[in-house]
Design a protein around this motif. Structure first.
Motif, PDB file in Angstrom:
ATOM      1  N   GLY A  27       0.813  -1.207   0.000  1.00  0.00           N
ATOM      2  CA  GLY A  27       0.000   0.000   0.000  1.00  0.00           C
ATOM      3  C   GLY A  27       0.845   1.255   0.000  1.00  0.00           C
ATOM      4  N   TRP A  28       1.960   1.236   0.729  1.00  0.00           N
ATOM      5  CA  TRP A  28       2.860   2.400   0.718  1.00  0.00           C
ATOM      6  C   TRP A  28       3.480   2.598  -0.656  1.00  0.00           C
ATOM      7  N   ARG A  29       3.854   1.482  -1.291  1.00  0.00           N
ATOM      8  CA  ARG A  29       4.418   1.587  -2.643  1.00  0.00           C
ATOM      9  C   ARG A  29       3.395   2.189  -3.602  1.00  0.00           C
ATOM     10  N   ARG A  30       2.148   1.733  -3.468  1.00  0.00           N
ATOM     11  CA  ARG A  30       1.091   2.241  -4.335  1.00  0.00           C
ATOM     12  C   ARG A  30       0.857   3.735  -4.091  1.00  0.00           C
ATOM     13  N   THR A  31       0.884   4.155  -2.846  1.00  0.00           N
ATOM     14  CA  THR A  31       0.717   5.572  -2.534  1.00  0.00           C
ATOM     15  C   THR A  31       1.827   6.404  -3.147  1.00  0.00           C
ATOM     16  N   LYS A  32       3.050   5.895  -3.068  1.00  0.00           N
ATOM     17  CA  LYS A  32       4.186   6.592  -3.673  1.00  0.00           C
ATOM     18  C   LYS A  32       4.000   6.724  -5.179  1.00  0.00           C
ATOM     19  N   GLU A  33       3.558   5.649  -5.841  1.00  0.00           N
ATOM     20  CA  GLU A  33       3.328   5.694  -7.285  1.00  0.00           C
ATOM     21  C   GLU A  33       2.248   6.709  -7.639  1.00  0.00           C
ATOM     22  N   ASP A  34       1.170   6.732  -6.857  1.00  0.00           N
ATOM     23  CA  ASP A  34       0.081   7.672  -7.128  1.00  0.00           C
ATOM     24  C   ASP A  34       0.540   9.122  -6.975  1.00  0.00           C
ATOM     25  N   ILE A  35       1.367   9.387  -5.971  1.00  0.00           N
ATOM     26  CA  ILE A  35       1.863  10.743  -5.764  1.00  0.00           C
ATOM     27  C   ILE A  35       2.752  11.170  -6.932  1.00  0.00           C
ATOM     28  N   ILE A  36       3.619  10.256  -7.403  1.00  0.00           N
ATOM     29  CA  ILE A  36       4.493  10.570  -8.535  1.00  0.00           C
ATOM     30  C   ILE A  36       3.669  10.869  -9.787  1.00  0.00           C
ATOM     31  N   LEU A  37       2.621  10.078 -10.040  1.00  0.00           N
ATOM     32  CA  LEU A  37       1.752  10.320 -11.196  1.00  0.00           C
ATOM     33  C   LEU A  37       1.112  11.701 -11.118  1.00  0.00           C
ATOM     34  N   GLU A  38       0.640  12.078  -9.926  1.00  0.00           N
ATOM     35  CA  GLU A  38       0.006  13.384  -9.771  1.00  0.00           C
ATOM     36  C   GLU A  38       1.008  14.517  -9.927  1.00  0.00           C
ATOM     37  N   MET A  39       2.245  14.301  -9.491  1.00  0.00           N
ATOM     38  CA  MET A  39       3.264  15.330  -9.659  1.00  0.00           C
ATOM     39  C   MET A  39       3.613  15.518 -11.131  1.00  0.00           C
ATOM     40  N   LYS A  40       3.618  14.433 -11.906  1.00  0.00           N
ATOM     41  CA  LYS A  40       3.848  14.542 -13.348  1.00  0.00           C
ATOM     42  C   LYS A  40       2.715  15.323 -14.009  1.00  0.00           C
ATOM     43  N   ASN A  41       1.484  15.050 -13.579  1.00  0.00           N
ATOM     44  CA  ASN A  41       0.347  15.803 -14.103  1.00  0.00           C
ATOM     45  C   ASN A  41       0.503  17.296 -13.818  1.00  0.00           C
ATOM     46  N   ALA A  42       0.818  17.599 -12.565  1.00  0.00           N
ATOM     47  CA  ALA A  42       0.926  18.998 -12.153  1.00  0.00           C
ATOM     48  C   ALA A  42       2.061  19.703 -12.886  1.00  0.00           C
ATOM     49  N   TYR A  43       3.176  19.020 -13.067  1.00  0.00           N
ATOM     50  CA  TYR A  43       4.317  19.636 -13.737  1.00  0.00           C
ATOM     51  C   TYR A  43       3.984  19.962 -15.189  1.00  0.00           C
ATOM     52  N   ALA A  44       3.343  19.022 -15.897  1.00  0.00           N
ATOM     53  CA  ALA A  44       2.983  19.251 -17.295  1.00  0.00           C
ATOM     54  C   ALA A  44       2.034  20.429 -17.431  1.00  0.00           C
ATOM     55  N   VAL A  45       1.035  20.512 -16.554  1.00  0.00           N
ATOM     56  CA  VAL A  45       0.071  21.606 -16.619  1.00  0.00           C
ATOM     57  C   VAL A  45       0.734  22.941 -16.290  1.00  0.00           C
ATOM     58  N   SER A  46       1.653  22.930 -15.310  1.00  0.00           N
ATOM     59  CA  SER A  46       2.324  24.183 -14.940  1.00  0.00           C
ATOM     60  C   SER A  46       3.197  24.701 -16.078  1.00  0.00           C
ATOM     61  N   ARG A  47       3.895  23.810 -16.798  1.00  0.00           N
ATOM     62  CA  ARG A  47       4.699  24.237 -17.938  1.00  0.00           C
ATOM     63  C   ARG A  47       3.814  24.754 -19.066  1.00  0.00           C
ATOM     64  N   LEU A  48       2.690  24.073 -19.291  1.00  0.00           N
ATOM     65  CA  LEU A  48       1.752  24.497 -20.328  1.00  0.00           C
ATOM     66  C   LEU A  48       1.178  25.867 -20.007  1.00  0.00           C
ATOM     67  N   ARG A  49       0.812  26.076 -18.750  1.00  0.00           N
ATOM     68  CA  ARG A  49       0.247  27.366 -18.352  1.00  0.00           C
ATOM     69  C   ARG A  49       1.278  28.480 -18.502  1.00  0.00           C
ATOM     70  N   LYS A  50       2.520  28.202 -18.144  1.00  0.00           N
ATOM     71  CA  LYS A  50       3.572  29.207 -18.219  1.00  0.00           C
ATOM     72  C   LYS A  50       3.886  29.595 -19.655  1.00  0.00           C
ATOM     73  N   LYS A  51       3.897  28.626 -20.574  1.00  0.00           N
ATOM     74  CA  LYS A  51       4.290  28.879 -21.954  1.00  0.00           C
ATOM     75  C   LYS A  51       3.152  29.388 -22.826  1.00  0.00           C
ATOM     76  N   THR A  52       1.919  28.980 -22.542  1.00  0.00           N
ATOM     77  CA  THR A  52       0.811  29.285 -23.449  1.00  0.00           C
ATOM     78  C   THR A  52      -0.326  30.074 -22.801  1.00  0.00           C
ATOM     79  N   GLY A  53      -0.281  30.280 -21.483  1.00  0.00           N
ATOM     80  CA  GLY A  53      -1.396  30.944 -20.820  1.00  0.00           C
ATOM     81  C   GLY A  53      -2.620  30.050 -20.707  1.00  0.00           C
TER      82      GLY A  53
END
Length: 307
Positions: free
Chosen positions: A138-164
């Motif tokens: 369960g801890w491993r799964r939680t770690k994987e889920d957090i990493i997936l969400e951080m990838k989502n957030a990073y992609a959106v933040s770069r998109l927002r910064k470059k394109t508005g």
């Protein structure tokens, strides 16, 4: 004497071995340099770049609870088979074929699309609370889920910064593309579809229309607006250069829940399938792609996913 020397000179020239001229001094250097750069580019396409803090928490699956989204039942989607086939050097000076998603510009190859759906979205099994927090798996799964969400957030933040980027504006544009692509597919207009699809996706749709035309002569398709719901399932950034974060593509995976009408006819105009007098609730998962570094870049459909 002069005549004798002229004859000897002529004989020596006739017996001299002829060799082709040597290649230019920088030819091999140029080839290996282009090949090395191309290999680095291909390797970079296979990995997303960087992580950032989890800040994106709109009313979409990005930012959902760690338990994961509820299962999505699809009614009408198209399988997309993804192949990474960019292992060959991409220098047009030495290679006659250009990889899918790239175009020739002078003596350079410009990557117009990665040609793949990077890290395709898939449903994740829900696990109970006690298992998530009180077991090693369960801890491993939680770690994987957090990493997936951080990838989502990073992609959106770069998109927002470059394109508005804003979610509402993008959803309006995505629904417009969704409607137009389906309308052109119903009309069988292959050429007009090209501007809204990546090259690989255009080839997939073209083959799909050929199969449909072998069964039905024409179809009626209608979208009832507004959409029931639109949500973001996944956001990914495909970096091409680790030293330049702006040299990347963004892929956003959206789920559309809409009401539609559909009817198919044979060559005599007889109904073969569907009923345009009835509304059908349809769930589709489409992947939209946009470059962060090409001038005048815009959103295109690069894939459709079935679960």
């Amino acid at each position: 004497m002069a005549l004798a020397r002229l004859g000897q000179s002529t004989i020596r020239r006739l017996h001299r071995t002829l060799y082709p001229p040597p290649p230019p001094a920088g030819a091999f250097k140029d080839y290996h340099g282009a090949a090395a750069q191309s290999l680095a580019l291909v390797r970079a396409c296979a990995y997303g770049r960087g992580l950032a803090s989890l800040t994106y928490n709109d009313s979409s699956v990005i930012g959902h609870r760690l338990g994961g989204p509820s299962p999505v039942h699809l009614v009408k989607v198209l399988d997309i088979v993804v192949h990474l086939n960019h292992a060959r050097p991409m220098s047009t000076a030495t290679a006659s074929k250009v990889p899918v998603g790239a175009k020739k510009v002078g003596l350079k190859v410009v990557m117009m699309s990665p040609g793949i759906v990077f890290d395709p979205y898939s449903l994740r099994e829900r696990i109970p609370f006690w298992k998530r927090w009180f077991t090693l798996s369960g801890w491993r799964r939680t770690k994987e889920d957090i990493i997936l969400e951080m990838k989502n957030a990073y992609a959106v933040s770069r998109l927002r910064k470059k394109t508005g980027y804003t979610k509402k504006q993008f959803y309006d544009q995505a629904l417009k593309i969704y409607k137009e692509v389906n309308t052109l597919m119903a009309q069988g207009d292959i050429s007009s579809l090209r501007k809204m699809l990546t090259d690989r996706m255009h080839s997939t749709i073209k083959n799909e229309l050929k199969r449909r035309q072998s069964m039905w002569h024409s179809v009626h398709w209608e979208l009832l607006e507004p959409a029931v719901s639109i949500r973001t399932l996944r956001a990914r950034m495909i970096g091409l250069d680790k030293n330049d974060l702006d040299k990347a593509f963004i892929q956003l995976t959206l789920e559309f829940v809409t009401k539609q009408k559909f009817e198919a006819y044979n060559s005599q105009g007889e109904v073969m399938s569907g009923d345009k007098s009835k509304e059908v609730l349809v769930k589709d998962i489409w992947v939209f792609e946009r470059s962060l570094f090409h001038p005048g870049a815009y959103w295109r459909v690069c894939g459709r996913i079935t679960l």
